[in-house]
Motif scaffolding. Structure first.
Motif, PDB file in Angstrom:
ATOM      1  N   GLY A  57       0.811  -1.207   0.000  1.00  0.00           N
ATOM      2  CA  GLY A  57       0.000   0.000   0.000  1.00  0.00           C
ATOM      3  C   GLY A  57       0.845   1.258   0.000  1.00  0.00           C
ATOM      4  N   HIS A  58       1.915   1.254   0.780  1.00  0.00           N
ATOM      5  CA  HIS A  58       2.795   2.425   0.866  1.00  0.00           C
ATOM      6  C   HIS A  58       3.592   2.628  -0.422  1.00  0.00           C
ATOM      7  N   THR A  59       4.251   1.578  -0.895  1.00  0.00           N
ATOM      8  CA  THR A  59       5.098   1.720  -2.083  1.00  0.00           C
ATOM      9  C   THR A  59       4.274   1.960  -3.346  1.00  0.00           C
ATOM     10  N   SER A  60       3.030   1.461  -3.386  1.00  0.00           N
ATOM     11  CA  SER A  60       2.186   1.734  -4.551  1.00  0.00           C
ATOM     12  C   SER A  60       1.877   3.228  -4.648  1.00  0.00           C
ATOM     13  N   PHE A  61       1.769   3.903  -3.504  1.00  0.00           N
ATOM     14  CA  PHE A  61       1.559   5.355  -3.514  1.00  0.00           C
ATOM     15  C   PHE A  61       2.734   6.055  -4.174  1.00  0.00           C
ATOM     16  N   HIS A  62       3.955   5.700  -3.763  1.00  0.00           N
ATOM     17  CA  HIS A  62       5.145   6.322  -4.352  1.00  0.00           C
ATOM     18  C   HIS A  62       5.238   6.014  -5.847  1.00  0.00           C
ATOM     19  N   PHE A  63       5.015   4.757  -6.194  1.00  0.00           N
ATOM     20  CA  PHE A  63       5.164   4.353  -7.587  1.00  0.00           C
ATOM     21  C   PHE A  63       4.150   5.053  -8.482  1.00  0.00           C
ATOM     22  N   LEU A  64       2.891   5.095  -8.045  1.00  0.00           N
ATOM     23  CA  LEU A  64       1.860   5.671  -8.888  1.00  0.00           C
ATOM     24  C   LEU A  64       1.959   7.190  -8.983  1.00  0.00           C
ATOM     25  N   THR A  65       2.524   7.839  -7.965  1.00  0.00           N
ATOM     26  CA  THR A  65       2.695   9.292  -8.058  1.00  0.00           C
ATOM     27  C   THR A  65       3.870   9.679  -8.951  1.00  0.00           C
ATOM     28  N   GLY A  66       4.702   8.711  -9.319  1.00  0.00           N
ATOM     29  CA  GLY A  66       5.843   9.043 -10.179  1.00  0.00           C
ATOM     30  C   GLY A  66       6.115   8.005 -11.240  1.00  0.00           C
ATOM     31  N   TRP A  67       5.080   7.237 -11.619  1.00  0.00           N
ATOM     32  CA  TRP A  67       5.303   6.080 -12.483  1.00  0.00           C
ATOM     33  C   TRP A  67       5.900   6.443 -13.850  1.00  0.00           C
ATOM     34  N   ALA A  68       5.515   7.586 -14.411  1.00  0.00           N
ATOM     35  CA  ALA A  68       6.013   7.953 -15.743  1.00  0.00           C
ATOM     36  C   ALA A  68       7.282   8.783 -15.701  1.00  0.00           C
TER      37      ALA A  68
END
Length: 490
Positions: free
Chosen positions: A381-392
């Motif tokens: 849940g935590h790392t998905s937040f980081h990844f999705l806020t900067g995925w591109a």
């Protein structure tokens, strides 16, 4: 030895093309080389490039993409990042250095997860103290340090020692890979019963006088020289014997066992994780590592919200200090130590209610499996937040790094860094937490029922509920968008 298990219903290595690729001698190298190139480029950009975290490949690739893709890979298939780990390319240089260095045996007292546990806690502390996500320079040196540590450890000790007993990232993957839907297993246990060579763990040499093994479980083939004119197939780098594997613990998914087995008897089987968990009873050190990862996930998320800053200011005023290190030690150390002590106490209470008044070690082994699904869910849940806020954002930072080498002539497209699926972030995090909480609760009841007293799960269910609710409250607060070009919170 006990090998009494049925053949897997679905073996991924039977899928067209996948099995052939897995048996190819250079399959792992094919996966490692792109990550090695990325690591080298990240180190270059971290040391030479602009020291602006959202615009540097070192920080973006490590703190946004690596962590997010890691948990996604674990959830979808298994420990793919260990399988493709470029650190293992130090094995060649380590064998060369090993000719001039004494070959040592890893101390028996350290053949457990306690060293890794300490290194994991130290990393969580250093991550906050030095703001690693905000420093491309420190991140680059962290990558270099990992390569140096892998080279040094495997030059002095048997190959695989670094992965199994030292590497915090690898052991993070091992612990959380228990949620993965695939596991290495034997296709036919009867074949393993009649296998005198135990090639999957010992390795195999083909040609130059016939077939045979080199080394043994304590001396895997990876550290030995190939015979002239022979083709060598290394055995398991963490000395796992396939028919005795009951979980993904310590499995790097290197597939050496697949290539070493002359009977084609190794499968990558699809499984129901909850069914495998119900049969697994982790050692006390593994249960403790899982507990620390569970609480470390809560602590790592808590440090990103306003409540943590308010707590830090209150602690600083209370103890009359301006030392950030001391404040972090009190807050993070208090959460990890206090939470671990409480978790172990809950284990013992549940054992007592089940009619087993046992010590902490045995109670941890009985109930320790319960912590792993929720631990994975919190980190996911935590790392998905980081990844999705900067995925591109990986695209423009890579373009910029390549441009510094003269390999990209255009301008980086920084508009990609603002592509954030805001409406999906919190619902996805909550869904992951509910799934992990449900799986951990199921296991608590299952273990209690197997012990003949389902009500013994009560204390554990209460503690799991507290942790799950606390994590939802943390993730629901405005969170620092670390490592992105976006300002403000969620």
């Amino acid at each position: 030895m006990s090998l009494g298990r049925t053949a897997p219903r679905l073996d991924l290595l039977r899928l067209p093309g996948l099995g052939r690729f897995a048996r190819w001698r250079y399959a792992r190298l094919t996966l490692q080389l792109p990550l090695l190139a990325l690591a080298l480029l990240a180190v270059f950009d971290g040391l030479i490039g602009r020291q602006v975290a959202p615009q540097n490949l070192a920080t973006v690739s490590v703190w946004l993409h690596y962590r997010g893709l890691l948990v996604l890979a674990l959830l979808v298939l298994g420990n793919l990042f260990c399988a493709a780990c470029p650190l293992m390319l130090t094995r060649g240089p380590s064998r060369l250095l090993g000719r001039f260095l004494p070959r040592l045996s890893w101390p028996r007292a350290l053949r457990n997860k306690f060293l890794v546990l300490g290194l994991t806690v130290a990393f969580l502390f250093a991550y906050e103290l030095f703001d690693l996500w905000a420093s491309p320079w420190l991140t680059a040196w962290l990558i270099v340090g990992y390569f140096g540590a892998a080279l040094a450890v495997d030059s002095l000790f048997p190959a695989g020692t670094f992965c199994k007993y030292v590497c915090p990232l690898g052991n993070f993957n091992f612990a959380l890979s228990h949620v993965s839907p695939a596991q290495i297993t034997a296709r036919d246990p009867d074949v393993c019963r009649s296998c005198a060579g135990q090639y999957c763990v010992n390795g195999r040499v083909e040609g130059a006088g016939g077939r045979g093994t080199l080394g043994g479980p304590s001396a895997p083939l990876l550290q030995l020289e190939p015979l002239p004119g022979a083709q060598t197939f290394p055995g398991c780098e963490t000395t796992l014997f396939v028919p005795q594997m009951r979980s993904n613990q310590d499995c790097t998914l290197c597939l050496n066992c697949v290539r070493a087995c002359p009977h084609d008897n190794v499968a990558l089987a699809v499984r129901a994780p909850t069914r495998s968990w119900a049969r697994w009873r982790p050692r006390a050190d593994l249960a403790l590592l899982g507990t620390v990862l569970l609480l470390g996930g809560v602590a790592n998320a808590w440090a990103m919200v306003p409540g943590f800053r308010r707590a830090a200011q209150a602690v600083a005023a209370l103890v009359h200090t301006r030392s950030e290190a001391l404040v972090l030690l009190i807050l993070l150390g208090g959460l990890l130590l206090g939470g671990t002590a409480l978790t172990l106490a809950v284990f013992r209470l549940s054992s007592r209610l089940a009619g087993h008044p046992e010590g902490t070690r045995r109670a941890a082994r009985r109930w320790g499996v319960v912590v792993f699904p929720l631990a994975f869910a919190i980190w996911a849940g935590h790392t998905s937040f980081h990844f999705l806020t900067g995925w591109a954002s990986i695209v423009p930072v890579t373009q910029q790094a390549l441009g510094r080498l003269g390999l990209f002539a255009g301008s980086p497209d920084w508009t990609l860094a603002a592509l954030v699926p805001e409406n999906l972030l919190f619902p996805l995090q909550v869904a992951l937490l509910y799934a992990g909480y449900g799986a951990s609760s199921y296991l608590a009841v299952r273990v209690a029922r197997d012990g003949g007293a389902w009500w013994a799960a009560g204390p554990l269910l209460a503690w799991l509920t507290v942790l799950a609710v606390l994590t939802v409250l943390i993730l629901g607060q405005p969170m620092e968008l670390r490592g992105t070009l976006l300002d403000g919170g969620r």
